[in-house]
Design a protein around this motif. Sequence first.
Motif, mmCIF file in Angstrom:
data_model
loop_
_atom_site.group_PDB
_atom_site.id
_atom_site.type_symbol
_atom_site.label_atom_id
_atom_site.label_comp_id
_atom_site.label_asym_id
_atom_site.label_seq_id
_atom_site.Cartn_x
_atom_site.Cartn_y
_atom_site.Cartn_z
ATOM 1 N N LEU A 1 -3.315 -8.367 -9.053
ATOM 2 C CA LEU A 1 -3.770 -6.999 -9.502
ATOM 3 C C LEU A 1 -4.988 -6.302 -9.166
ATOM 4 N N PRO A 2 -6.092 -6.884 -8.269
ATOM 5 C CA PRO A 2 -6.475 -6.121 -7.553
ATOM 6 C C PRO A 2 -5.690 -5.450 -6.884
ATOM 7 N N VAL A 3 -4.938 -5.752 -5.860
ATOM 8 C CA VAL A 3 -3.686 -5.257 -5.221
ATOM 9 C C VAL A 3 -3.181 -4.414 -5.421
ATOM 10 N N LEU A 4 -2.592 -4.736 -6.784
ATOM 11 C CA LEU A 4 -2.372 -3.029 -7.814
ATOM 12 C C LEU A 4 -2.653 -2.040 -7.647
ATOM 13 N N LEU A 5 -3.831 -2.017 -8.191
ATOM 14 C CA LEU A 5 -5.355 -1.363 -8.652
ATOM 15 C C LEU A 5 -5.535 -0.811 -7.040
ATOM 16 N N PHE A 6 -5.211 -1.413 -5.750
ATOM 17 C CA PHE A 6 -6.022 -0.939 -4.442
ATOM 18 C C PHE A 6 -4.402 0.427 -4.613
ATOM 19 N N VAL B 1 -2.642 1.821 -7.255
ATOM 20 C CA VAL B 1 -2.694 3.063 -7.606
ATOM 21 C C VAL B 1 -3.533 3.561 -6.621
ATOM 22 N N ALA B 2 -4.482 3.840 -6.461
ATOM 23 C CA ALA B 2 -5.702 4.243 -6.060
ATOM 24 C C ALA B 2 -5.423 4.503 -4.855
ATOM 25 N N TYR B 3 -5.469 4.100 -3.787
ATOM 26 C CA TYR B 3 -4.280 4.769 -2.625
ATOM 27 C C TYR B 3 -3.974 6.252 -2.915
ATOM 28 N N LYS B 4 -3.185 6.298 -3.659
ATOM 29 C CA LYS B 4 -2.318 7.145 -3.576
ATOM 30 C C LYS B 4 -2.382 8.514 -4.418
ATOM 31 N N LEU B 5 -3.789 7.703 -5.544
ATOM 32 C CA LEU B 5 -3.791 8.849 -6.922
ATOM 33 C C LEU B 5 -5.543 9.593 -5.600
ATOM 34 N N PHE B 6 -5.932 8.346 -4.683
ATOM 35 C CA PHE B 6 -7.268 9.160 -3.500
ATOM 36 C C PHE B 6 -6.485 8.923 -2.801
ATOM 37 N N ASP B 7 -7.990 7.690 -1.616
ATOM 38 C CA ASP B 7 -7.847 8.254 -0.646
ATOM 39 C C ASP B 7 -7.718 6.555 -0.168
ATOM 40 N N ILE B 8 -8.212 6.016 1.264
ATOM 41 C CA ILE B 8 -8.323 4.368 1.252
ATOM 42 C C ILE B 8 -9.576 3.806 1.163
ATOM 43 N N TYR B 9 -10.656 5.016 0.422
ATOM 44 C CA TYR B 9 -11.821 4.575 0.657
ATOM 45 C C TYR B 9 -12.292 4.158 -1.562
ATOM 46 N N VAL B 10 -11.761 5.222 -1.513
ATOM 47 C CA VAL B 10 -11.509 4.862 -3.294
ATOM 48 C C VAL B 10 -11.222 3.600 -3.376
ATOM 49 N N ALA B 11 -9.409 3.395 -3.498
ATOM 50 C CA ALA B 11 -8.468 2.434 -3.247
ATOM 51 C C ALA B 11 -9.036 1.390 -3.022
ATOM 52 N N THR B 12 -10.280 1.104 -1.833
ATOM 53 C CA THR B 12 -11.245 0.024 -1.296
ATOM 54 C C THR B 12 -12.596 -0.755 -2.464
ATOM 55 N N ALA C 1 -12.578 -4.089 -8.974
ATOM 56 C CA ALA C 1 -11.330 -4.874 -9.420
ATOM 57 C C ALA C 1 -11.824 -6.603 -9.103
ATOM 58 N N THR C 2 -12.536 -6.912 -7.960
ATOM 59 C CA THR C 2 -12.019 -8.357 -7.417
ATOM 60 C C THR C 2 -13.174 -9.098 -8.103
ATOM 61 N N LEU C 3 -14.649 -8.608 -8.520
ATOM 62 C CA LEU C 3 -15.518 -8.449 -9.474
ATOM 63 C C LEU C 3 -15.389 -8.907 -10.341
ATOM 64 N N ALA C 4 -14.780 -7.562 -10.903
ATOM 65 C CA ALA C 4 -14.551 -8.503 -12.556
ATOM 66 C C ALA C 4 -13.764 -9.481 -12.710
ATOM 67 N N ASP D 1 0.183 4.447 5.237
ATOM 68 C CA ASP D 1 0.707 4.910 4.489
ATOM 69 C C ASP D 1 2.275 3.308 4.248
ATOM 70 N N THR D 2 2.696 3.274 5.300
ATOM 71 C CA THR D 2 3.249 2.242 5.431
ATOM 72 C C THR D 2 3.138 0.707 5.260
ATOM 73 N N TRP D 3 1.584 0.881 6.108
ATOM 74 C CA TRP D 3 0.386 -0.848 5.946
ATOM 75 C C TRP D 3 0.766 -0.759 3.948
ATOM 76 N N VAL D 4 0.149 0.524 3.424
ATOM 77 C CA VAL D 4 -0.428 -0.058 1.809
ATOM 78 C C VAL D 4 1.054 -0.249 0.696
ATOM 79 N N ASN D 5 2.279 0.279 1.173
ATOM 80 C CA ASN D 5 3.347 0.160 1.207
ATOM 81 C C ASN D 5 3.455 -1.619 1.315
ATOM 82 N N PHE D 6 3.268 -1.675 2.257
ATOM 83 C CA PHE D 6 3.724 -3.410 3.148
ATOM 84 C C PHE D 6 2.725 -3.988 2.037
ATOM 85 N N LYS D 7 1.771 -3.683 1.745
ATOM 86 C CA LYS D 7 0.982 -4.790 0.985
ATOM 87 C C LYS D 7 1.040 -4.898 -0.227
ATOM 88 N N LEU D 8 1.219 -4.060 -1.131
ATOM 89 C CA LEU D 8 2.249 -4.261 -2.303
ATOM 90 C C LEU D 8 3.257 -4.688 -2.622
#
Length: 181
Positions: free
Chosen positions: A8-13, A15-26, A32-35, A144-151
């Motif tokens: 779940l945290p990876v998925l949320l990361f 989505v947030a990256y696609k909508l915003f940027d790497i820092y918001v996603a982080t 998400a991991t705390l929750a 972008d490739t790394w984020v796609n690979f991560k998920l």
Amino acid sequence: MKFLFDFLPVLLFFVAYKLFDIYVATGVAIVATLAQSGWLWITTRKVGTMQLTTLAIILVFGGLTLFLRDEQFIKWKPTVINWLFGGAFLLSQVVGRQTAIERLLGSNLTLPSPVWRRLNLAWTTFFFVLGGVNLYVMTYYDRDTWVNFKLFGMLGLTLVFVVVQSFYLSRYVKESGEESE
């Protein structure tokens, strides 16, 4: 279900990256991991070692990413986690009565000791290879490739590994009513 909960945290990361940027996603991944850890504590009154390790690493590497505004730290997180898990699984081969995989799955499966040891080494190898592949992708491809690979890449490789492992283990799983050998 646990597998999806863990991702779940990876998925949320993602989505947030696609909508915003790497820092918001982080930041989203940290929250998400705390929750996720909090939810486990509230519902079960325990949080596993793997979950706590993941939480600590996301807090450190995600925190450094946000504090220093350097995305390299969050990119290193999957490699560090996988290599730590690989090291822990490898260490369990020689320390303790049970391997790490036996401690994780032993309540669900009954396997001969040599099979547990082979399975544990397979997971050890998988963790080290997955960490190395992440390192390769983060070094030689764009963000972008790394984020796609991560998920998709890490999830896909994990699913393929679990399916192959299931075929291997199927010969050791007894049908209900079948006598022990």
